[in-house]
Write an enzyme that holds these catalytic residues in place. Structure first.
Site, PDB file in Angstrom:
ATOM      1  N   THR A 133     -20.601  13.699   3.948  1.00 28.60           N
ATOM      2  CA  THR A 133     -21.911  14.067   4.482  1.00 28.60           C
ATOM      3  C   THR A 133     -21.921  14.067   6.000  1.00 28.60           C
ATOM      4  O   THR A 133     -21.127  13.354   6.640  1.00 28.60           O
ATOM      5  CB  THR A 133     -22.970  13.061   3.975  1.00 28.60           C
ATOM      6  OG1 THR A 133     -24.213  13.293   4.637  1.00 28.60           O
ATOM      7  CG2 THR A 133     -22.538  11.627   4.250  1.00 28.60           C
ATOM      8  N   ASP A 134     -22.853  14.831   6.577  1.00 30.30           N
ATOM      9  CA  ASP A 134     -23.018  14.797   8.031  1.00 30.30           C
ATOM     10  C   ASP A 134     -23.652  13.497   8.509  1.00 30.30           C
ATOM     11  O   ASP A 134     -23.610  13.179   9.707  1.00 30.30           O
ATOM     12  CB  ASP A 134     -23.847  15.986   8.514  1.00 30.30           C
ATOM     13  CG  ASP A 134     -25.243  16.061   7.912  1.00 30.30           C
ATOM     14  OD1 ASP A 134     -25.591  15.219   7.057  1.00 30.30           O
ATOM     15  OD2 ASP A 134     -25.999  16.984   8.291  1.00 30.30           O
ATOM     16  N   GLU A 135     -24.218  12.716   7.593  1.00 32.88           N
ATOM     17  CA  GLU A 135     -24.909  11.488   8.001  1.00 32.88           C
ATOM     18  C   GLU A 135     -23.958  10.444   8.581  1.00 32.88           C
ATOM     19  O   GLU A 135     -24.400   9.498   9.244  1.00 32.88           O
ATOM     20  CB  GLU A 135     -25.711  10.916   6.837  1.00 32.88           C
ATOM     21  CG  GLU A 135     -26.819  11.855   6.392  1.00 32.88           C
ATOM     22  CD  GLU A 135     -27.760  11.242   5.381  1.00 32.88           C
ATOM     23  OE1 GLU A 135     -28.115  10.053   5.540  1.00 32.88           O
ATOM     24  OE2 GLU A 135     -28.153  11.945   4.440  1.00 32.88           O
ATOM     25  N   TYR A 159     -26.176   3.836   3.018  1.00 33.64           N
ATOM     26  CA  TYR A 159     -25.549   5.007   2.392  1.00 33.64           C
ATOM     27  C   TYR A 159     -24.521   5.635   3.325  1.00 33.64           C
ATOM     28  O   TYR A 159     -23.349   5.827   2.950  1.00 33.64           O
ATOM     29  CB  TYR A 159     -26.605   6.045   2.005  1.00 33.64           C
ATOM     30  CG  TYR A 159     -26.026   7.423   1.801  1.00 33.64           C
ATOM     31  CD1 TYR A 159     -25.071   7.650   0.815  1.00 33.64           C
ATOM     32  CD2 TYR A 159     -26.397   8.494   2.621  1.00 33.64           C
ATOM     33  CE1 TYR A 159     -24.516   8.916   0.633  1.00 33.64           C
ATOM     34  CE2 TYR A 159     -25.851   9.752   2.451  1.00 33.64           C
ATOM     35  CZ  TYR A 159     -24.909   9.961   1.457  1.00 33.64           C
ATOM     36  OH  TYR A 159     -24.353  11.202   1.293  1.00 33.64           O
ATOM     37  N   LYS A 163     -20.366   5.956   3.025  1.00 29.54           N
ATOM     38  CA  LYS A 163     -19.636   7.228   3.023  1.00 29.54           C
ATOM     39  C   LYS A 163     -18.647   7.296   4.186  1.00 29.54           C
ATOM     40  O   LYS A 163     -17.541   7.826   4.044  1.00 29.54           O
ATOM     41  CB  LYS A 163     -20.613   8.409   3.089  1.00 29.54           C
ATOM     42  CG  LYS A 163     -21.360   8.674   1.803  1.00 29.54           C
ATOM     43  CD  LYS A 163     -20.449   9.021   0.634  1.00 29.54           C
ATOM     44  CE  LYS A 163     -19.795  10.391   0.798  1.00 29.54           C
ATOM     45  NZ  LYS A 163     -18.964  10.755  -0.388  1.00 29.54           N
TER      46      LYS A 163
END
Length: 353
Positions: A133-135, A159, A163
């Site tokens: 993810t870009d997060e 989260y 990741k």
């Protein structure tokens, strides 16, 4: 030939499996733990298809994964399996640590043992593609450039931290053991089979049910929106031609504030299924307390993926979101089947009544 897809009953994974079976003659072994977000109904159209083999298993069960690798001898693994909802990670981070970090580690270790025993030509051709993810990159200011693959990791939620850790493990298994890996970091996905806890499917469902459309804070959190079918096509391209050890950002080039997204949804619903009282669905928008540590802006620079692999999204936000709304209108039975009592309890906990 065979590929493994982990998390293939979830939102993005099931779309990938459906597209793969439709476009390829390779068998897919679909491995999913079937948590609340894993839904076998997503795969109902593949019932009886010999090229889709579904196995209920946990990526953290190294023995089960090892046995499946030996039995099916895949040429590639695409790893979607993850806990993925920021709000749930705030309330219960332990599940995210267990699945996203420990589970990824155990999957990598089982795959490494399998890969080490392959003949040299098959070792060279094998790929482990990790979907992220870009997060993991943190949050951007309004004037900042979009995230590139070279941005440092600054995760801000349990989260995204979990990741980020899984991404680092994948990188380490390549540099330490030589495992041929690829990593993709995507922006916010939307489209068919999206579990109705995320913004777009939640607001579609609530709008049709005459319920409030909950918007965190002032609704000006900006995200890059990526239609899920475009994401799947990008993953297929990275798997086909990506350079081993590299990371590829996948985005839709569609930065929009959450509030603007909901207004677009309401306008489409006003047109396709108007309210009986003639009012706009936008009248149901309700602002709720912002979540802790809410990142203000994400944006993806997908230029590397376009330059090196020739991929770019086929959908604009306008075409993708219209397709999405139509899918939910046409599949209300699916929505009702996944919104169980446990789902209602979650909504009450998260947004109040």
């Amino acid at each position: 030939m065979t590929i493994f897809v982990t998390g293939g009953a979830g939102f993005i994974g099931s779309n990938f499996v459906l597209d793969w079976v439709g476009a390829s003659d390779e068998t897919v072994v679909n491995i999913d733990k079937l948590t609340y977000a894993g839904n076998p109904e997503n795969l109902k159209s593949l019932a009886g298809n010999a090229r889709h083999v579904f196995v209920r298993a946990d990526i953290g069960d190294a023995d089960a994964i090892g046995a499946l690798l030996t039995e099916h001898a895949p040429r590639a693994i695409v790893n979607f399996a993850a806990e993925s909802h920021v709000d749930r990670s705030i309330h219960g981070p332990a599940a995210f640590i267990e699945t996203n970090i420990v589970g990824t580690f155990r999957l990598l270790d089982a795959v490494r043992a399998y890969w080490n025993e392959l003949a040299e030509d098959r070792k060279r051709e094998f790929r482990f593609l990790h979907v992220s993810t870009d997060e993991v990159y943190g949050s951007l200011e309004k004037e900042d450039s979009p995230f590139a693959e070279t941005n440092r990791y600054e995760p801000n939620s349990p989260y995204s931290a979990s990741k980020a850790a899984s991404d680092h493990l994948v990188r380490a298994y390549h540099h330490t053991y030589g495992l041929p890996v690829l990593t993709t970091n995507c922006s916010n996905n939307y489209g068919p089979y999206h579990f109705p806890e995320k913004l777009i499917p939640l607001c579609i469902r609530n709008a049709l049910a005459g319920q409030p459309l909950p918007i965190y804070g002032d609704g000006q959190q900006v995200r890059d929106w990526l239609y899920v079918k475009d994401h799947c096509s990008a993953i297929r391209r990275v798997l086909e031609a990506g350079k081993v050890g590299e990371t590829y950002n996948i985005g839709g080039w569609n930065e929009k504030a959450n509030l603007d997204v909901v207004h677009v949804l309401c306008a489409i619903l006003d047109d396709l299924q108007p309210r009986a009282d003639g009012l706009s669905y936008a009248s149901q928008i309700t602002f709720v307390k912002d979540r802790p540590g809410h990142d203000r802006r994400y944006a993806i620079d997908a230029g590397k993926t376009e330059r090196e692999l020739g991929w770019k999204p086929a959908e604009t936000f306008e075409t993708g979101i219209t397709k999405t709304v139509r899918w939910y209108l046409d599949n209300q039975d699916w929505v009702e089947n996944v919104t169980s009592g446990a789902y209602q309890n979650w909504l009450g906990q998260q947004y109040g009544r």
